[in-house]
Scaffold this active site. Structure first.
Site, short mmCIF file in Angstrom:
data_model
loop_
_atom_site.label_atom_id
_atom_site.label_comp_id
_atom_site.label_asym_id
_atom_site.label_seq_id
_atom_site.Cartn_x
_atom_site.Cartn_y
_atom_site.Cartn_z
N HIS A 96 0.83 -1.20 0.00
CA HIS A 96 0.00 0.00 0.00
C HIS A 96 0.86 1.25 0.00
O HIS A 96 1.92 1.30 0.64
CB HIS A 96 -0.95 0.01 1.20
CG HIS A 96 -0.29 -0.04 2.54
ND1 HIS A 96 0.07 1.09 3.25
CD2 HIS A 96 0.10 -1.08 3.33
CE1 HIS A 96 0.62 0.76 4.40
NE2 HIS A 96 0.66 -0.56 4.48
N ASP A 138 -0.63 4.26 0.81
CA ASP A 138 -1.18 5.19 1.80
C ASP A 138 -0.48 5.03 3.14
O ASP A 138 0.05 3.96 3.47
CB ASP A 138 -2.70 5.01 1.95
CG ASP A 138 -3.10 3.64 2.45
OD1 ASP A 138 -2.52 2.64 1.98
OD2 ASP A 138 -4.01 3.54 3.30
N ASP A 148 6.38 1.65 7.09
CA ASP A 148 5.08 1.08 6.71
C ASP A 148 4.45 1.87 5.57
O ASP A 148 3.63 2.74 5.81
CB ASP A 148 4.18 1.07 7.94
CG ASP A 148 2.89 0.29 7.74
OD1 ASP A 148 2.78 -0.44 6.74
OD2 ASP A 148 2.00 0.41 8.60
N GLU A 161 -5.28 0.87 2.56
CA GLU A 161 -4.99 -0.22 3.49
C GLU A 161 -5.07 0.26 4.92
O GLU A 161 -5.55 -0.45 5.80
CB GLU A 161 -3.61 -0.80 3.21
CG GLU A 161 -3.36 -2.17 3.86
CD GLU A 161 -2.80 -2.09 5.28
OE1 GLU A 161 -2.77 -3.12 5.97
OE2 GLU A 161 -2.41 -0.98 5.73
N GLU A 162 -4.62 1.48 5.15
CA GLU A 162 -4.62 2.03 6.51
C GLU A 162 -6.00 2.53 6.93
O GLU A 162 -6.22 2.84 8.09
CB GLU A 162 -3.61 3.18 6.62
CG GLU A 162 -2.16 2.79 6.33
CD GLU A 162 -1.55 1.91 7.41
OE1 GLU A 162 -2.28 1.45 8.31
OE2 GLU A 162 -0.34 1.67 7.33
N GLU A 205 4.66 -5.73 4.34
CA GLU A 205 4.45 -5.19 5.69
C GLU A 205 5.73 -5.30 6.52
O GLU A 205 6.49 -6.26 6.37
CB GLU A 205 3.31 -5.93 6.40
CG GLU A 205 1.94 -5.70 5.82
CD GLU A 205 1.42 -4.29 6.07
OE1 GLU A 205 2.02 -3.57 6.88
OE2 GLU A 205 0.41 -3.93 5.44
#
Length: 383
Positions: free
Chosen positions: A74, A76, A107, A141-142, A170
């Site tokens: 991701h 974001d 992340d 995703e977040e 991740e």
């Protein structure tokens, strides 16, 4: 400066708080297109929450018969929090004392950059690679994760796109790069429980029914219940209450209702319907008048120590001399969606210690080894 570090810094400089992508996927897509990838951008979600998704694939010499390894992640990031608490601007990548600082450094923009550069090197070194390489990147995703990986997986399934292996970037390392791979995740089942009583003046308890008092034995039973024993991959299922509320705020009124928010993090030893039935049975046996709104956040998934985990472990050992640990601890991830359409799914990335924190960072000397691990995994599985 290495190519991986340079791309990581470019991605960190993109303002991409969920659901914004901030231009990250354009950077990635252009790099992949330059080495022969077909790319597709998919925008989804309501006008006030537009999500950007990227699908990219490069087939190998074996065509549709070749194995497919997908990198997923991701672009974001979570909000920065108070800017004045950051030592440097969160969207200005900054190297200090051997650390690269910036929102998303851990992340997971370092992993994304490492994916891309590892793929570039692999394609150059193995122009006749047999298997296919794919990318699935989202900017949701977040956040609620309603318009990101989940809808892209549905699209891939609709188009009958086969996936054999998936590595999600991740941040999984704990104390040093390579010490932990996530080869599965627990499921998440949440509920909002309303226990009904009868509101009354606190001086006349015989005229009311206090839901706090009535629920106490059931709460004790729920906390003390062993839901399962777990197994070799998963710790036992856990039950936790996160919020309890009752009353009007006045100290002379028996509340008419008690609300409890709770969550199960469950192993493959339990199914959602079993947990629902057991919890509701405890409440019924306590004689409570209740209603529950259930939300299944994701089912557990597990990838055994097969081809993908084996290749990744070997790559880590070669690069870092570390014997890595397989683990299913932690929260949910987009792996819960990908596992429905992909045979083997693992998560691996840099240290997780600063994820979502003020002054998020990665160790600069971990950036190139991370890229090398991803490339060596490709070499073992699809070269």
């Amino acid at each position: 400066m290495s190519a991986t570090l340079e791309l990581t810094e470019a991605l960190i400089a993109c303002h991409s708080v969920t659901p914004a992508d901030g231009g990250c996927q354009d950077l990635i897509a252009k790099r992949l297109q330059a080495i022969g990838f077909h790319t597709e951008s998919v925008v989804s979600g309501p006008e006030n929450f537009q999500v950007t998704n990227l699908w990219a694939i490069k087939k190998g010499k074996a065509g549709d018969q070749g194995k497919v390894l997908m990198f997923a992640g991701h672009t974001d990031v979570v909000p920065t929090g108070p800017l004045e608490k950051w030592t440097s601007d969160p969207f200005t990548p900054t190297i200090r004392d051997g650390m690269l600082y910036g929102r998303g450094a851990a992340d997971m923009k370092t992993s994304l950059a490492a994916f891309v550069v590892a793929t570039e090197e692999f394609v150059t070194m193995h122009p006749d690679h047999q298997g296919a390489i794919a990318f699935l990147i989202t900017s949701d995703e977040e956040g609620p994760a309603n318009d990101g990986t989940v809808i892209m997986c549905e699209r891939l399934q609709k188009h009958q796109q086969r996936l054999d292996y998936c590595v999600i970037g991740e941040p999984t390392s704990v104390d040093q790069l390579g010490d932990m791979i996530k080869n599965g995740r627990r499921g998440s089942l949440s509920g909002k429980l309303k226990i009904k009583g009868i509101q009354a003046h606190i001086a006349y308890p015989h005229l009311g029914k206090n839901p706090i008092h009535l629920s106490a034995p059931a709460i004790t039973a729920l906390v003390e219940t062993e839901w399962d024993k777990g197994n070799e991959y998963f710790q036992p299922t856990s039950f936790q209450m996160s919020n309890i509320h009752a009353g009007t705020g006045a100290n002379n009124v028996i509340p008419g209702e008690l609300t409890i928010d709770f969550n199960f993090r469950f192993s493959t030893e339990s199914k959602p319907e079993q947990l629902r039935e057991r919890l509701e049975s405890i409440l019924k046996n306590a004689g409570l008048d209740f209603e529950i709104n259930w939300v299944l956040g994701g089912s557990p998934f597990i990838t055994g120590d097969g081809d993908l985990a084996g290749a990744l472990r070997k790559a880590i050992k070669t690069e870092t001399q570390i014997d890595t640990e397989l683990s299913t601890t932690g929260g949910t991830s987009d792996g819960r969606f990908i596992a429905k359409i992909c045979k083997e799914v693992v998560e691996f990335g840099p240290l997780n210690v600063t994820s979502h924190k003020i002054d998020e960072c990665v160790i600069v000397d971990d950036v190139v080894p991370l890229k090398n691990i991803y490339r060596k995994t490709l070499e073992q599985l699809i070269a």
